[in-house]
Design a protein around this motif. Sequence first.
Motif, short mmCIF file in Angstrom:
data_model
loop_
_atom_site.label_atom_id
_atom_site.label_comp_id
_atom_site.label_asym_id
_atom_site.label_seq_id
_atom_site.Cartn_x
_atom_site.Cartn_y
_atom_site.Cartn_z
N CYS A 111 80.16 -12.95 13.97
CA CYS A 111 80.22 -12.15 12.75
C CYS A 111 81.66 -12.08 12.24
O CYS A 111 82.47 -11.29 12.74
CB CYS A 111 79.66 -10.76 13.01
N GLU A 112 81.97 -12.87 11.26
CA GLU A 112 83.33 -12.96 10.73
C GLU A 112 83.84 -11.62 10.17
O GLU A 112 84.98 -11.25 10.44
CB GLU A 112 83.42 -14.06 9.68
N PRO A 113 83.02 -10.86 9.41
CA PRO A 113 83.52 -9.57 8.91
C PRO A 113 83.93 -8.60 10.03
O PRO A 113 84.91 -7.87 9.90
CB PRO A 113 82.35 -9.01 8.09
N LEU A 114 83.20 -8.61 11.15
CA LEU A 114 83.57 -7.76 12.28
C LEU A 114 84.87 -8.23 12.92
O LEU A 114 85.71 -7.41 13.30
CB LEU A 114 82.47 -7.74 13.34
N LEU A 115 85.03 -9.53 13.04
CA LEU A 115 86.27 -10.07 13.60
C LEU A 115 87.47 -9.71 12.74
O LEU A 115 88.53 -9.33 13.25
CB LEU A 115 86.16 -11.59 13.75
N GLU A 116 87.32 -9.82 11.43
CA GLU A 116 88.40 -9.45 10.51
C GLU A 116 88.73 -7.97 10.64
O GLU A 116 89.91 -7.57 10.64
CB GLU A 116 88.02 -9.80 9.08
N ALA A 117 87.69 -7.13 10.77
CA ALA A 117 87.92 -5.69 10.94
C ALA A 117 88.62 -5.41 12.27
O ALA A 117 89.47 -4.52 12.36
CB ALA A 117 86.59 -4.94 10.86
N ALA A 118 88.27 -6.17 13.30
CA ALA A 118 88.92 -5.99 14.61
C ALA A 118 90.41 -6.31 14.52
O ALA A 118 91.24 -5.59 15.07
CB ALA A 118 88.24 -6.87 15.65
N HIS A 119 90.75 -7.37 13.80
CA HIS A 119 92.17 -7.71 13.62
C HIS A 119 92.89 -6.61 12.85
O HIS A 119 94.02 -6.24 13.18
CB HIS A 119 92.32 -9.06 12.92
N ALA A 120 92.21 -6.06 11.84
CA ALA A 120 92.79 -4.95 11.07
C ALA A 120 93.00 -3.73 11.97
O ALA A 120 94.01 -3.03 11.87
CB ALA A 120 91.90 -4.60 9.89
N ALA A 121 92.03 -3.48 12.86
CA ALA A 121 92.15 -2.35 13.79
C ALA A 121 93.35 -2.53 14.71
O ALA A 121 94.10 -1.58 14.96
CB ALA A 121 90.86 -2.19 14.59
N HIS A 122 93.55 -3.73 15.19
CA HIS A 122 94.72 -3.98 16.03
C HIS A 122 96.01 -3.77 15.23
O HIS A 122 96.98 -3.23 15.77
CB HIS A 122 94.68 -5.40 16.61
N ASP A 123 96.00 -4.19 13.97
CA ASP A 123 97.18 -3.97 13.12
C ASP A 123 97.49 -2.48 12.95
O ASP A 123 98.64 -2.10 12.73
CB ASP A 123 96.98 -4.60 11.74
N LYS A 124 96.47 -1.64 13.07
CA LYS A 124 96.63 -0.18 12.94
C LYS A 124 96.80 0.50 14.31
O LYS A 124 96.72 1.72 14.40
CB LYS A 124 95.41 0.42 12.22
N ASP A 125 97.01 -0.28 15.36
CA ASP A 125 97.16 0.25 16.72
C ASP A 125 95.94 1.04 17.18
O ASP A 125 96.06 2.10 17.81
CB ASP A 125 98.43 1.10 16.85
N MET A 126 94.78 0.50 16.88
CA MET A 126 93.52 1.08 17.32
C MET A 126 93.00 0.29 18.52
O MET A 126 93.33 -0.88 18.71
CB MET A 126 92.49 1.03 16.18
N THR A 127 92.20 0.94 19.33
CA THR A 127 91.56 0.29 20.47
C THR A 127 90.18 -0.21 20.03
O THR A 127 89.50 0.46 19.25
CB THR A 127 91.41 1.28 21.63
N LEU A 128 89.77 -1.34 20.57
CA LEU A 128 88.45 -1.89 20.27
C LEU A 128 87.49 -1.67 21.43
O LEU A 128 87.88 -1.78 22.59
CB LEU A 128 88.52 -3.40 20.04
N ILE A 129 86.26 -1.35 21.08
CA ILE A 129 85.13 -1.43 22.00
C ILE A 129 84.18 -2.41 21.33
O ILE A 129 83.69 -2.15 20.23
CB ILE A 129 84.44 -0.07 22.23
N VAL A 130 83.94 -3.54 21.97
CA VAL A 130 83.14 -4.60 21.36
C VAL A 130 81.91 -4.85 22.22
O VAL A 130 82.02 -5.11 23.43
CB VAL A 130 83.97 -5.89 21.22
N LEU A 131 80.75 -4.78 21.59
CA LEU A 131 79.49 -5.08 22.25
C LEU A 131 78.98 -6.41 21.70
O LEU A 131 78.84 -6.56 20.48
CB LEU A 131 78.45 -3.99 22.01
N THR A 132 78.75 -7.36 22.59
CA THR A 132 78.23 -8.67 22.22
C THR A 132 77.09 -9.03 23.16
O THR A 132 76.82 -8.33 24.13
CB THR A 132 79.31 -9.77 22.33
#
Length: 186
Positions: A111-132
């Motif tokens: 899912c490209e939109p989710l990946l782009e959002a994840a990169h944005a979250a990292h840019d904002k110093d956010m932590t990711l929880i990813v379910l795949t």
Amino acid sequence: MLEPRIQQQFFEAADLQNLAASLLARPVAQAAETLWGCVTNGAKLMVAGCDVGGALASVMGAAFAGRFERERPPLPALTLRDDAGATLAQQVMALGQPGDVFMALDTGGRCEPLLEAAHAAHDKDMTLIVLTGADAGPWRGTLLDTDVHIAVPHERAARVAETQLLVLHSLCDAVDLQLMGEQESS
């Protein structure tokens, strides 16, 4: 003719749940600790998904901001949708703060939109929880050591989504347990 096929659906789901119980306990516990830290530090959960993951994201957002199985104060959570006139990444950039958690629910692994959002979250110093599902594909190169990856060990999107829902329920239960302690039996 249909009954054996229907039974097979239940058997396959039960087998996966048993396997997932042992394989996913640790990453789900890590994700619960991440959410607990988010809540106790005054941060918020931002959750989004693609396809069926979008519906699961709504379930998680509602359970976090509203209630899961018992009454408690609402917890700060936003469910992001990519049909809101802004991309998921734009919403993360606009609303995310350092310390927030971005949860991505991806049943298909691509899912490209989710990946782009994840990169944005990292840019904002956010932590990711990813379910795949088992095919985590491009997520492997996206996750940092501080992120949590919960990979359901199955390829079929239906089985992955069923297990992801159980994971979300487990996360809500864990946060509620830490907030309010054990629930009294009635």
